[in-house]
Scaffold this active site. Structure first.
Site, PDB file in Angstrom:
ATOM      1  N   GLU A 293       0.830  -1.210   0.000  1.00 35.06           N
ATOM      2  CA  GLU A 293       0.000   0.000   0.000  1.00 35.06           C
ATOM      3  C   GLU A 293       0.862   1.257   0.000  1.00 35.06           C
ATOM      4  O   GLU A 293       0.508   2.265  -0.620  1.00 35.06           O
ATOM      5  CB  GLU A 293      -0.934  -0.013   1.208  1.00 35.06           C
ATOM      6  CG  GLU A 293      -2.030  -1.056   1.124  1.00 35.06           C
ATOM      7  CD  GLU A 293      -2.907  -0.885  -0.112  1.00 35.06           C
ATOM      8  OE1 GLU A 293      -3.261   0.272  -0.433  1.00 35.06           O
ATOM      9  OE2 GLU A 293      -3.206  -1.898  -0.776  1.00 35.06           O
TER      10      GLU A 293
ATOM     11  N   SER B  83      19.106  -7.947  -8.771  1.00 33.14           N
ATOM     12  CA  SER B  83      17.964  -7.836  -9.683  1.00 33.14           C
ATOM     13  C   SER B  83      18.024  -8.817 -10.847  1.00 33.14           C
ATOM     14  O   SER B  83      17.005  -9.425 -11.184  1.00 33.14           O
ATOM     15  CB  SER B  83      17.851  -6.412 -10.216  1.00 33.14           C
ATOM     16  OG  SER B  83      17.457  -5.520  -9.201  1.00 33.14           O
TER      17      SER B  83
ATOM     18  N   HIS C 108       3.022 -10.323  -9.231  1.00 35.88           N
ATOM     19  CA  HIS C 108       4.468 -10.565  -9.257  1.00 35.88           C
ATOM     20  C   HIS C 108       5.208  -9.478  -8.488  1.00 35.88           C
ATOM     21  O   HIS C 108       6.134  -9.748  -7.723  1.00 35.88           O
ATOM     22  CB  HIS C 108       4.969 -10.607 -10.707  1.00 35.88           C
ATOM     23  CG  HIS C 108       6.449 -10.689 -10.827  1.00 35.88           C
ATOM     24  ND1 HIS C 108       7.163 -11.834 -10.529  1.00 35.88           N
ATOM     25  CD2 HIS C 108       7.379  -9.772 -11.184  1.00 35.88           C
ATOM     26  CE1 HIS C 108       8.448 -11.622 -10.712  1.00 35.88           C
ATOM     27  NE2 HIS C 108       8.614 -10.368 -11.103  1.00 35.88           N
ATOM     28  N   SER C 109       4.825  -8.234  -8.699  1.00 35.71           N
ATOM     29  CA  SER C 109       5.410  -7.100  -7.995  1.00 35.71           C
ATOM     30  C   SER C 109       4.423  -5.951  -8.064  1.00 35.71           C
ATOM     31  O   SER C 109       3.322  -6.089  -8.617  1.00 35.71           O
ATOM     32  CB  SER C 109       6.752  -6.690  -8.629  1.00 35.71           C
ATOM     33  OG  SER C 109       6.527  -6.080  -9.889  1.00 35.71           O
TER      34      SER C 109
END
Length: 455
Positions: A119, A205, A341-342
């Site tokens: 959020e 990453s 996923h993200s």
């Protein structure tokens, strides 16, 4: 080659020779077969002695091996979706109730932190975030079987591993906000945690790069122990998703680990999706576990929603990885990615919302362990409500404190690449300072510790 089995629990592991499917405890010690450098075909031999396959029987029947004719590898579980132990011989008798409750609280902490930080990103207070909903049991369960000296190479859904190994909420928040308390000095994007001890290599990453790095680190640990037998035996635990297993790094890593007998436990979270690509479009084989067999690695598949099964499998895998001079183990933990996923993804664009809601309601690691606790009279609705409220308050407190902290000094953008700043870096710092002093109205340096003096 003889099959290597989980002796105490009766779990069967597939080895490079064949698959073993059994529900009864079998004792079959693994014997290392070492072939000489010179392999010759003896006259009249009934099996292959070629260097590439040294124990294959000759046959006059031409038959192609077809995966569709082979049974799928079984999935080991201890506890069903109702929180009931399916076989009392595998009940978690080696841990206290208090310890299991701490695991449950760690899973709750990760879950609540995920909701809050997701959020926060939507509110623009955070640039990026990834949640691990539905996979908390894999992370926490496997981490309970590791020692503090073991080395971890993680991907980006292993917050539960760090939580179980002592990573604090302050450390989580400092990294997420890249403030001055961040161990990485604000140089990485959110969710790329790292720690010096217990050793947690900073998450990267690029997909799957940590897998060959883990194999190399495990080989280094093996050499260290050979040079100094007094060093504590350690393994490397390497985490990744099934999507990462589609990368070439995965295959290179497994082959290196197998041929060099590296003490590494590969833990694959098969959650069904590589971002928007479902597993049916990723591969045609029997999951990721079947690949371990092809590389000659002892392999097992486990129910990732069952924290007890994950812990038991990882504990035994660690023991096996350290035996016989070291060897790799592959664990495929089956789960379902409940979340997007993200924060950059909308999973409802490629899967039905009802599918996700069904998994949320029907089975996930937190609900399953809660049912087990309730069945034993160790948990109830009041404890659940109070614990969730307490965790939420603590997370929000650390969130607020980390958000207000200053960013690292500007100088940290140049340090740690070399032991001492190079002449080029010093010139770059001087030029940056000149620009900042020339155009002060263009750059707000109040959020950085010491402002321009930080250079």
């Amino acid at each position: 080659m003889a099959s290597s089995l989980f002796r105490r629990s009766g779990l069967s592991i597939s080895t490079s020779g064949r698959k073993v499917f059994t529900t009864t405890p079998l004792i079959a010690p693994r014997t290392a077969v070492r072939w000489s450098n010179s392999i010759s075909q003896r006259p009249g031999s009934d099996h292959v002695r070629f260097p590439g396959a040294v124990d294959s029987k000759f046959t006059t029947e031409m038959s192609f091996s077809r995966p569709s004719n082979m049974p799928a590898m079984p999935t080991y579980r201890v506890m069903d979706s109702d929180g009931t132990i399916v076989d009392q011989n595998h009940a978690p008798t080696d841990v206290s109730d208090e310890e299991v409750i701490s695991w449950y609280k760690n899973m709750l902490t990760v879950n609540i932190m995920d909701l809050i930080m997701f959020e926060a990103q939507r509110q623009g207070r955070l640039s990026f975030y990834m949640v691990s909903a539905g996979e908390e049991g894999i992370a926490v369960g496997s981490a309970t079987a590791l020692s503090p000296d073991d080395v971890v190479f993680a991907q980006y859904r292993e917050a539960g591993v760090l939580q179980q190994r002592g990573f604090t909420l302050q450390e989580f928040m400092s990294q997420l906000f890249s403030n001055k308390n961040d161990a990485g000095k604000g140089r990485n994007m959110p969710v790329h945690y790292g720690r010096s001890y217990p050793k947690q290599y900073t998450i990267s990453s690029p997909l799957s790069t940590q897998i060959p790095q883990a194999a190399g680190a495990a080989y280094a640990l093996k050499l260290q122990h050979l040079q100094n037998p007094n060093t504590p035996p350690r393994i490397v635990a390497c985490y990744f998703g099934e999507g990462a297993a589609s990368e070439g790094d995965f295959h290179a890593a497994l082959n290196i680990a197998a041929t060099r007998s590296c003490p590494v436990v590969f833990i694959c979270r098969n959650n069904g999706y590589a971002i928007s690509t479902p597993t049916l479009e990723q591969y045609r084989g029997d999951g990721i576990a079947s690949r371990g067999i092809g590389y000659g690695i002892d392999t097992i598949r486990v129910d990732g929603n069952d924290i007890f099964a994950v812990r038991e499998v990882t504990k035994e895998a660690r023991r096996m990885a350290l035996s016989d001079g070291g060897r790799p183990i592959l664990i495929e933990a089956m789960s379902y990615r409940v979340s997007h996923h993200s924060t950059s993804d909308d999973s409802f664009a490629y899967r039905a919302r009802v599918e996700v809601e069904d998994w949320k309601r029907r089975d996930n690691p937190i609900i399953r362990l809660r049912k087990w606790l309730e069945n034993k009279g160790l948990w109830n609705e009041d404890l659940e409500r109070d614990t969730r409220d307490e965790i939420r308050r603590t997370v929000l407190k650390e969130f607020s404190a980390a958000e207000r902290e200053k960013k690292p000094p500007l100088r940290e953008a140049f340090t740690d690449v070399y032991e001492e700043l190079t002449e080029e870096a010093q010139e770059q710092m001087k030029e940056l300072k000149r620009i900042l002093e020339t155009y002060p109205e263009e750059y707000d340096l109040r959020e950085f510790q010491d402002g321009i003096k930080g250079l």
